[in-house]
Design a protein around this motif. Structure first.
Motif, mmCIF file in Angstrom:
data_model
loop_
_atom_site.group_PDB
_atom_site.id
_atom_site.type_symbol
_atom_site.label_atom_id
_atom_site.label_comp_id
_atom_site.label_asym_id
_atom_site.label_seq_id
_atom_site.Cartn_x
_atom_site.Cartn_y
_atom_site.Cartn_z
ATOM 1 N N VAL A 36 0.850 -1.211 0.167
ATOM 2 C CA VAL A 36 -0.061 0.073 0.115
ATOM 3 C C VAL A 36 0.821 1.329 0.038
ATOM 4 O O VAL A 36 0.324 2.357 0.235
ATOM 5 C CB VAL A 36 -1.041 0.021 1.347
ATOM 6 N N THR A 56 1.499 7.264 1.323
ATOM 7 C CA THR A 56 0.552 6.106 1.254
ATOM 8 C C THR A 56 -0.763 6.358 1.368
ATOM 9 O O THR A 56 -1.028 7.647 2.206
ATOM 10 C CB THR A 56 0.851 5.092 2.309
ATOM 11 N N VAL A 58 -3.332 5.374 2.821
ATOM 12 C CA VAL A 58 -3.820 4.655 3.929
ATOM 13 C C VAL A 58 -4.189 5.683 4.941
ATOM 14 O O VAL A 58 -3.261 6.424 5.214
ATOM 15 C CB VAL A 58 -3.089 3.374 4.349
ATOM 16 N N ASP A 63 -0.316 6.185 7.958
ATOM 17 C CA ASP A 63 -0.027 6.907 6.646
ATOM 18 C C ASP A 63 1.513 7.436 6.466
ATOM 19 O O ASP A 63 1.720 7.896 5.618
ATOM 20 C CB ASP A 63 -0.835 8.135 6.510
ATOM 21 N N VAL A 195 -5.589 -1.159 -0.951
ATOM 22 C CA VAL A 195 -5.740 -0.383 0.174
ATOM 23 C C VAL A 195 -6.997 -0.645 1.212
ATOM 24 O O VAL A 195 -6.799 -0.635 2.245
ATOM 25 C CB VAL A 195 -6.020 1.361 -0.240
ATOM 26 N N GLU A 199 -6.906 -1.644 5.196
ATOM 27 C CA GLU A 199 -7.518 -0.908 6.055
ATOM 28 C C GLU A 199 -8.619 -1.710 6.979
ATOM 29 O O GLU A 199 -8.803 -1.719 8.154
ATOM 30 C CB GLU A 199 -8.292 0.422 5.619
#
Length: 216
Positions: A36, A56, A58, A63, A195, A199
């Motif tokens: 990711v 990223t 995320v 992040d 992604v 998550e």
């Protein structure tokens, strides 16, 4: 250079994050495809160089592209592998030994303080680092002397470690954009589906820990 997807809008500041992998190319490619973190990969002197190229997508607190890449396990058949990162003003080296199934072992070094021993991290010894790099055994003593140095910038220390171990790609730590000039470079951008899976997995992990904590 063969990009796998056009860069999305979120790609911004490049992390100082480089991983060298010496395992099976198909295993490395599969590992990269599930990232990711935006990456560039290039074969170099018997290694596959994997370089972080941007932010990223995320969400927080995951992040931080450099931290995410540093903590990510490497599959046994993709290793051995060594990672080189600047994180929070520190030089960080990660080691994934051949056949190692857990996460990485760590070296954490800070200017003016030298080697640190962060709680909760399994530390990498100099012999383990030398072995993963495929360097001669006598390099271990040179590495020990180097890591006792306290007056250097984090990137300079990382480059010195790579040079001592005889590893390629040290210049890319300070000049990451140069990877795009190297023959055989491929760019990877995280897919939205990947992604989302990440998550969801993180949310499930946090939820499980909370539930287990409540049981205790």
């Amino acid at each position: 250079m063969t990009p796998t997807a056009p860069p999305p809008d979120h790609v911004g500041v490049r992390p100082t994050a480089l991983v060298l992998l010496a395992g099976v190319r198909t295993e490395i490619a599969a590992w990269v495809s599930r990232s990711v973190v935006p990456l560039a990969t290039v074969p170099l002197e018997g290694w596959t160089v994997v370089l972080g190229t941007g932010s990223t997508p995320v969400g927080a607190p995951y992040d931080d592209a450099g931290m995410l890449l540093a903590a990510r396990p490497v599959p046994p058949r993709a290793g051995p592998a060594l990672g080189f990162f600047e994180l929070d003003g520190r030089a960080v080296v990660t080691v994934h030994g051949a056949g190692r199934r857990k996460g990485p072992t760590w070296v954490v070094w800070e200017p003016d303080l030298g080697l640190l021993r962060p709680p909760g991290l399994e530390l990498a010894g100099p012999a383990e680092i030398t072995r993963a790099a495929g360097a001669p055994a006598e390099v271990r003593d040179e590495l020990v002397d180097l890591l006792h140095e306290k007056r250097a910038r984090p990137v300079t220390m990382l480059q010195a470690v790579m040079a001592t171990l005889g590893l390629p790609g040290a210049r890319l730590l300070a000049e990451p954009a140069r990877v795009e000039e190297l023959p055989g470079t491929t760019l990877h951008q995280p897919a939205g589906r990947q992604v989302g899976w990440f998550e969801d997995a993180v949310a499930d992990s946090v939820r499980l820990r909370r539930e287990l904590g409540a049981l205790g």
